[in-house]
Scaffold this motif. Sequence first.
Motif, mmCIF file in Angstrom:
data_model
loop_
_atom_site.group_PDB
_atom_site.id
_atom_site.type_symbol
_atom_site.label_atom_id
_atom_site.label_comp_id
_atom_site.label_asym_id
_atom_site.label_seq_id
_atom_site.Cartn_x
_atom_site.Cartn_y
_atom_site.Cartn_z
ATOM 1 N N GLU A 57 0.841 -1.204 0.000
ATOM 2 C CA GLU A 57 0.000 0.000 0.000
ATOM 3 C C GLU A 57 0.870 1.246 0.000
ATOM 4 N N PHE A 58 1.882 1.254 0.874
ATOM 5 C CA PHE A 58 2.819 2.373 0.917
ATOM 6 C C PHE A 58 3.462 2.581 -0.451
ATOM 7 N N TRP A 59 4.013 1.524 -1.014
ATOM 8 C CA TRP A 59 4.775 1.636 -2.251
ATOM 9 C C TRP A 59 3.904 2.132 -3.405
ATOM 10 N N ASN A 60 2.687 1.647 -3.476
ATOM 11 C CA ASN A 60 1.781 2.097 -4.548
ATOM 12 C C ASN A 60 1.506 3.597 -4.444
ATOM 13 N N LEU A 61 1.184 4.080 -3.248
ATOM 14 C CA LEU A 61 0.917 5.508 -3.063
ATOM 15 C C LEU A 61 2.187 6.320 -3.309
ATOM 16 N N TYR A 62 3.310 5.845 -2.834
ATOM 17 C CA TYR A 62 4.598 6.522 -3.020
ATOM 18 C C TYR A 62 4.887 6.733 -4.504
ATOM 19 N N GLN A 63 4.702 5.686 -5.295
ATOM 20 C CA GLN A 63 5.027 5.758 -6.717
ATOM 21 C C GLN A 63 4.110 6.699 -7.494
ATOM 22 N N ILE A 64 2.843 6.808 -7.115
ATOM 23 C CA ILE A 64 1.947 7.694 -7.855
ATOM 24 C C ILE A 64 1.991 9.136 -7.353
ATOM 25 N N SER A 65 2.614 9.355 -6.198
ATOM 26 C CA SER A 65 2.573 10.686 -5.583
ATOM 27 C C SER A 65 3.797 11.556 -5.851
ATOM 28 N N PHE A 66 4.896 10.959 -6.276
ATOM 29 C CA PHE A 66 6.130 11.720 -6.442
ATOM 30 C C PHE A 66 6.747 11.450 -7.808
ATOM 31 N N PRO A 67 7.368 12.474 -8.409
ATOM 32 C CA PRO A 67 8.082 12.217 -9.667
ATOM 33 C C PRO A 67 9.199 11.206 -9.426
ATOM 34 N N GLU A 68 9.567 10.478 -10.441
ATOM 35 C CA GLU A 68 10.558 9.409 -10.290
ATOM 36 C C GLU A 68 11.857 9.916 -9.658
ATOM 37 N N GLU A 75 12.265 12.034 -7.449
ATOM 38 C CA GLU A 75 12.093 12.284 -6.022
ATOM 39 C C GLU A 75 11.790 10.994 -5.257
ATOM 40 N N GLN A 76 11.969 9.861 -5.924
ATOM 41 C CA GLN A 76 11.697 8.562 -5.300
ATOM 42 C C GLN A 76 12.984 7.770 -5.114
ATOM 43 N N ARG A 77 13.004 7.023 -4.036
ATOM 44 C CA ARG A 77 14.063 6.040 -3.846
ATOM 45 C C ARG A 77 13.692 4.801 -4.660
ATOM 46 N N SER A 78 14.682 3.992 -4.978
ATOM 47 C CA SER A 78 14.380 2.689 -5.574
ATOM 48 C C SER A 78 13.801 1.810 -4.464
ATOM 49 N N ILE A 79 13.170 0.730 -4.830
ATOM 50 C CA ILE A 79 12.610 -0.164 -3.817
ATOM 51 C C ILE A 79 13.738 -0.748 -2.958
ATOM 52 N N GLU A 80 14.885 -1.024 -3.563
ATOM 53 C CA GLU A 80 16.019 -1.551 -2.803
ATOM 54 C C GLU A 80 16.510 -0.510 -1.787
ATOM 55 N N SER A 81 16.595 0.736 -2.237
ATOM 56 C CA SER A 81 17.027 1.813 -1.349
ATOM 57 C C SER A 81 16.033 1.994 -0.205
ATOM 58 N N GLN A 82 14.745 1.946 -0.533
ATOM 59 C CA GLN A 82 13.719 2.096 0.506
ATOM 60 C C GLN A 82 13.834 0.957 1.520
#
Length: 174
Positions: free
Chosen positions: A16-27, A29-36
Amino acid sequence: MEVLHNTFTDSNLFDEFWNLYQISFPEYEQRSIESQKSLTNAENYTLLSFAEQETYVGLLTYWDFEEFCYLEHFAINPGLRGKGYGSKIIQYFLKNDSNKLILEIDPIEDDISKKRCRFYERLGFKQNSFDFINPGYKGKKHPHQLTLMSSPEILTEEEYILFTDTLNNIILKY
């Protein structure tokens, strides 16, 4: 509203977190899933999720240091925006942290960015006048202008320097 300290042991909550994270921020401004995932045990880092009954409401990630607290990512489920959840979450956070709070927003150039700025100002944040460039996340370098806001007061030059040093040398290293 329920506050959930998000970990990777609850894969449904992380999804749920990851889905909202990906749609809410430009790429950029996002960490990779590994980084997260590498942040799970990072000192000073917290990932909170918010839910009401069975509905995922939003996310807030932050770094808490002795001198300041940096709100890194904050997003509300698009279907729930404009219903007061964002204010409730930020007010919850303000009650539970006594440090100076720092966050970034897009430059105030259009109606959406003006509305976002007013939202934070209503909650006690103030615009800072520093010329701030966020370098972008590891592997996604994309320097971009952002506006710094802080609460309860604007940053001093020394606080700004400490923030940018911490951002570049600790936060963006993940």
